[in-house]
Design a protein around this motif. Structure first.
Motif, short mmCIF file in Angstrom:
data_model
loop_
_atom_site.label_atom_id
_atom_site.label_comp_id
_atom_site.label_asym_id
_atom_site.label_seq_id
_atom_site.Cartn_x
_atom_site.Cartn_y
_atom_site.Cartn_z
N TRP A 220 3.26 5.25 -7.36
CA TRP A 220 2.29 5.29 -8.45
C TRP A 220 1.46 6.58 -8.39
CZ3 TRP A 220 4.66 0.82 -8.19
CH2 TRP A 220 4.69 0.02 -9.32
N TYR A 221 1.07 6.95 -7.19
CA TYR A 221 0.21 8.13 -7.02
C TYR A 221 0.98 9.36 -6.57
CZ TYR A 221 -3.55 4.85 -7.69
OH TYR A 221 -4.38 3.89 -8.22
N ASP A 222 2.28 9.21 -6.31
CA ASP A 222 3.16 10.32 -5.96
C ASP A 222 2.66 11.12 -4.76
OD1 ASP A 222 5.57 11.61 -6.39
OD2 ASP A 222 4.65 13.18 -7.61
N LEU A 223 2.13 10.43 -3.76
CA LEU A 223 1.66 11.09 -2.56
C LEU A 223 2.82 11.36 -1.60
CD1 LEU A 223 -1.65 9.18 -1.68
CD2 LEU A 223 -1.36 11.22 -3.07
N SER A 224 2.69 12.41 -0.82
CA SER A 224 3.70 12.72 0.19
C SER A 224 3.54 11.77 1.37
CB SER A 224 3.53 14.17 0.67
OG SER A 224 2.32 14.29 1.40
N TYR A 225 4.53 11.77 2.27
CA TYR A 225 4.44 10.95 3.47
C TYR A 225 3.20 11.33 4.29
CZ TYR A 225 9.34 9.73 2.57
OH TYR A 225 10.52 9.29 2.01
N GLU A 226 2.94 12.61 4.37
CA GLU A 226 1.79 13.09 5.15
C GLU A 226 0.47 12.64 4.52
OE1 GLU A 226 4.42 15.01 4.23
OE2 GLU A 226 5.34 15.13 6.22
N GLU A 227 0.39 12.70 3.20
CA GLU A 227 -0.83 12.27 2.51
C GLU A 227 -1.06 10.77 2.68
OE1 GLU A 227 -1.15 15.41 -1.20
OE2 GLU A 227 0.40 13.86 -1.27
N ILE A 228 0.02 10.00 2.60
CA ILE A 228 -0.09 8.56 2.79
C ILE A 228 -0.52 8.26 4.23
CG2 ILE A 228 1.17 6.37 2.83
CD1 ILE A 228 3.00 7.61 0.62
N ALA B 155 0.83 -1.21 0.00
CA ALA B 155 0.00 0.00 0.00
C ALA B 155 0.86 1.26 0.00
CB ALA B 155 -0.94 -0.01 1.21
N VAL B 156 1.87 1.32 0.85
CA VAL B 156 2.68 2.53 0.90
C VAL B 156 3.52 2.71 -0.36
CG1 VAL B 156 2.73 2.74 3.42
CG2 VAL B 156 4.53 1.44 2.28
N ILE B 157 4.00 1.62 -0.93
CA ILE B 157 4.78 1.70 -2.18
C ILE B 157 3.90 2.24 -3.30
CG2 ILE B 157 5.79 0.28 -4.03
CD1 ILE B 157 7.81 0.67 -1.90
N VAL B 158 2.72 1.69 -3.44
CA VAL B 158 1.81 2.12 -4.52
C VAL B 158 1.43 3.58 -4.35
CG1 VAL B 158 -0.50 1.79 -5.49
CG2 VAL B 158 0.96 -0.19 -5.05
#
Length: 84
Positions: free
Chosen positions: A34-42, A27-30
C-alpha cells in the motif's frame, strides 16, 4: 459503473483476507504494497531486520494464498452441487 462495482468487491475481498492475517504479517504487507516501502524502510519502521521483513512478507503471501485457495474451494463446492 460495472467496473467500479467489481473493483469495490475486490477491495472488500482483499480487506477480508488482510483482516485474517496476524498483525505482524498484515503490517509488512500493508507497508510494502500500500505504501510501497522498501525492505529497509519497513525494517526501520517496525524495528526489524530486513531479513525478517523478507521472511514475514513471504509467510504473509503464503497465508493470503492459502486463504484465497480455501475461499475458492468453498465456492467450488457450492457451485458443484447437482441441479434438480
Amino acid at each position: 459503473p460495472e467496473q467500479s462495482a467489481l473493483e469495490g468487491e475486490q477491495h472488500d475481498e482483499i480487506q477480508r483476507y488482510l483482516q485474517r492475517l496476524p498483525a505482524k504479517y498484515r503490517a509488512v504487507i500493508v507497508l510494502r504494497y500500500w505504501y510501497d516501502l522498501s525492505y529497509e524502510e519497513i525494517a526501520s519502521a517496525l524495528k526489524l531486520t530486513p531479513a525478517l521483513v523478507k521472511a514475514r512478507l513471504h509467510r504473509a503471501r503464503e497465508l493470503l494464498a492459502r486463504y484465497m485457495q480455501q475461499e475458492d474451494t468453498k465456492e467450488g463446492a457450492v457451485n458443484a452441487l447437482p441441479r434438480r
